[in-house]
Design an enzyme around this catalytic site. Sequence first.
Site, mmCIF file in Angstrom:
data_model
loop_
_atom_site.group_PDB
_atom_site.id
_atom_site.type_symbol
_atom_site.label_atom_id
_atom_site.label_comp_id
_atom_site.label_asym_id
_atom_site.label_seq_id
_atom_site.Cartn_x
_atom_site.Cartn_y
_atom_site.Cartn_z
ATOM 1 N N LYS A 182 0.837 -1.216 0.000
ATOM 2 C CA LYS A 182 0.000 0.000 0.000
ATOM 3 C C LYS A 182 0.864 1.254 0.000
ATOM 4 O O LYS A 182 0.618 2.188 -0.765
ATOM 5 C CB LYS A 182 -0.934 -0.047 1.220
ATOM 6 C CG LYS A 182 -1.919 1.099 1.296
ATOM 7 C CD LYS A 182 -3.193 0.704 2.028
ATOM 8 C CE LYS A 182 -3.005 0.465 3.510
ATOM 9 N NZ LYS A 182 -2.782 1.701 4.275
ATOM 10 N N ARG A 236 2.887 5.915 -3.323
ATOM 11 C CA ARG A 236 4.053 6.696 -3.773
ATOM 12 C C ARG A 236 4.286 6.547 -5.269
ATOM 13 O O ARG A 236 4.673 7.510 -5.938
ATOM 14 C CB ARG A 236 5.294 6.264 -2.977
ATOM 15 C CG ARG A 236 5.249 6.784 -1.527
ATOM 16 C CD ARG A 236 6.091 5.929 -0.617
ATOM 17 N NE ARG A 236 6.234 6.462 0.730
ATOM 18 C CZ ARG A 236 5.379 6.248 1.737
ATOM 19 N NH1 ARG A 236 4.280 5.536 1.550
ATOM 20 N NH2 ARG A 236 5.601 6.760 2.931
ATOM 21 N N SER A 256 7.557 9.395 11.784
ATOM 22 C CA SER A 256 6.394 9.186 10.919
ATOM 23 C C SER A 256 6.821 9.291 9.461
ATOM 24 O O SER A 256 7.253 10.353 9.013
ATOM 25 C CB SER A 256 5.301 10.229 11.206
ATOM 26 O OG SER A 256 4.366 10.236 10.144
ATOM 27 N N ASP A 312 2.091 -1.207 11.755
ATOM 28 C CA ASP A 312 0.747 -1.655 11.359
ATOM 29 C C ASP A 312 0.498 -3.118 11.728
ATOM 30 O O ASP A 312 -0.602 -3.634 11.512
ATOM 31 C CB ASP A 312 0.560 -1.474 9.843
ATOM 32 C CG ASP A 312 0.547 0.003 9.468
ATOM 33 O OD1 ASP A 312 0.179 0.830 10.322
ATOM 34 O OD2 ASP A 312 0.920 0.325 8.324
ATOM 35 N N LYS A 316 -4.423 5.720 14.664
ATOM 36 C CA LYS A 316 -4.465 5.036 13.362
ATOM 37 C C LYS A 316 -5.919 5.021 12.871
ATOM 38 O O LYS A 316 -6.723 5.829 13.303
ATOM 39 C CB LYS A 316 -3.895 3.624 13.504
ATOM 40 C CG LYS A 316 -2.400 3.615 13.807
ATOM 41 C CD LYS A 316 -1.601 4.168 12.642
ATOM 42 C CE LYS A 316 -0.124 4.226 12.914
ATOM 43 N NZ LYS A 316 0.614 4.971 11.889
ATOM 44 N N ARG A 340 -6.281 1.783 17.997
ATOM 45 C CA ARG A 340 -6.005 0.341 17.935
ATOM 46 C C ARG A 340 -5.661 -0.257 19.292
ATOM 47 O O ARG A 340 -5.911 -1.441 19.509
ATOM 48 C CB ARG A 340 -4.878 0.050 16.928
ATOM 49 C CG ARG A 340 -5.373 0.168 15.511
ATOM 50 C CD ARG A 340 -4.330 -0.239 14.482
ATOM 51 N NE ARG A 340 -4.941 -0.194 13.154
ATOM 52 C CZ ARG A 340 -4.259 -0.074 12.020
ATOM 53 N NH1 ARG A 340 -2.943 0.020 12.036
ATOM 54 N NH2 ARG A 340 -4.896 -0.054 10.860
ATOM 55 N N ARG A 368 -7.405 -3.496 9.564
ATOM 56 C CA ARG A 368 -6.480 -4.419 10.233
ATOM 57 C C ARG A 368 -7.080 -5.005 11.516
ATOM 58 O O ARG A 368 -6.728 -6.112 11.920
ATOM 59 C CB ARG A 368 -5.150 -3.741 10.511
ATOM 60 C CG ARG A 368 -4.453 -3.304 9.206
ATOM 61 C CD ARG A 368 -2.981 -3.058 9.408
ATOM 62 N NE ARG A 368 -2.482 -2.042 8.503
ATOM 63 C CZ ARG A 368 -2.180 -2.259 7.227
ATOM 64 N NH1 ARG A 368 -2.346 -3.445 6.694
ATOM 65 N NH2 ARG A 368 -1.716 -1.271 6.477
#
Length: 453
Positions: free
Chosen positions: A34, A39, A180, A333, A360, A364, A408
């Site tokens: 992803k 990008r 980040s 993730d 996120k 989470r 997720r």
Amino acid sequence: MSHAQTTHGSALVAPLRARRPGPLKGGARVPGDKSISHRALMIGGLAVGQTEIEGLLEGEDVLNTGRALEALGVGVTRLGSGTWRINGVGIGGLAEPADVLDFGNAGTGARLMMGVLAGHAFTSFITGDASLRRRPMGRVIEPLREMGARFISREGHRLPLAIVGAPSPLPIRYRLPVASAQVKSAILFAGLSAPGHTSVIEPEPSRDHTELMLRHFGAKIQVEAAGDGARTITLVGQPELEARHVVVPGDISSAAFPLAAALLVPGSDIRLPHVGVNPLRTGLITTLLEMGAEIGLENPRSAAGEQVADLCARAGRLKGVDVPAGRAPSMIDEYPILAVIAACAEGTTRLNGLAELRVKESDRLSAIAQGLSACGVAVEELKDGLVIEGRGRPPKGGALIPTRLDHRIAMAFLVLGLVAEQPITVDDGSPIATSFPDFSALMGGLGAPIEAP
Ligand code: S3P
């Protein structure tokens, strides 16, 4: 953009259930990465000429980036499954979009594109789904303001927001308050339009797909150690980006789900070919090996500057471990699925340094803690961590887990349903289409059916 669209965003509620299967066997190709897909589209759009992308993730998040680029004047054409042609307009060549740009569930799409737009002197409006509209954008707005872009946003720097790109963007030297890759990438994308050197200092290395791909397209980027594990990334502004061929590897963050299922369901033995194993993304593999997992990385090779390998995994006994905070950026993730694995391992697993998980697609930390606890697992939720007591056998399960618009969370608890004593249902499987549109079909092909209840 010529592509059949799915209906995520219109909030189709589609529960899914997983129950114990026999062993998982065989092989499957997981969808494209992803991060690299976003990008490839954006950098292809900013290059001069025709970029061809193979293996692009055709998940909702990435399709939204494609739609946004098209609205900005980039030619985006689907040539076949995962194969796309991008007619780039060159840095500075984007045009004012006629309507609001909607990034759906995608924090990466929205934040990276804010960097691109900061260097284009027109006004754009950005929004997303209920999950994305709750997520903080101040971390991107602050450096992009320093570079000369202007913003009007909702309270707390939330979407929707308006961005007016800088007519003459300024290069900056910026120290990230938290590691980040999204913020780093947004600054580098804005720096493409600025003269001179734009530098980002990151406290801990985060995924470097932007740096690798910008180099692949001809930009000059230097990376230097900045002491205490920090590093400085410096981009030479206003490069001529030239169209390139890009092969997107499989997403290790998606591979993590069938991999976990194979480690946990007795007798399983699977192979996942052509998965990206960039060392800044493989924290999960490191942790699983420490837990005693049988995982192999075979045929290591490189594709468009990225490292790739075939992943093999076999079921076996796992033990609890302490995962250091410093590993968080390389497996950020993967904590939902790691928590599920830890719940089935023997002993205590401590996951540290997870404050970022609260912002996120959902919070989470709380989603994992509440979901595991509903499945009969002893779990403690800390301010920035989790302590999970594994008993070396499958948890009870039998719960209905709220997905919270988080792909997720949905996939992690479905994998838990494959091992738990009683089936587990997630209330809405539709967010899975943001990153892994064929998740149920792929799991079914390996012998682990995931179906509507
Ligand atoms: C991403 C960076 C990470 C990650 C996200 C994708 C990227 O976010 O969680 O899914 O592609 O740059 P942060 O940059 O917020 O850590």
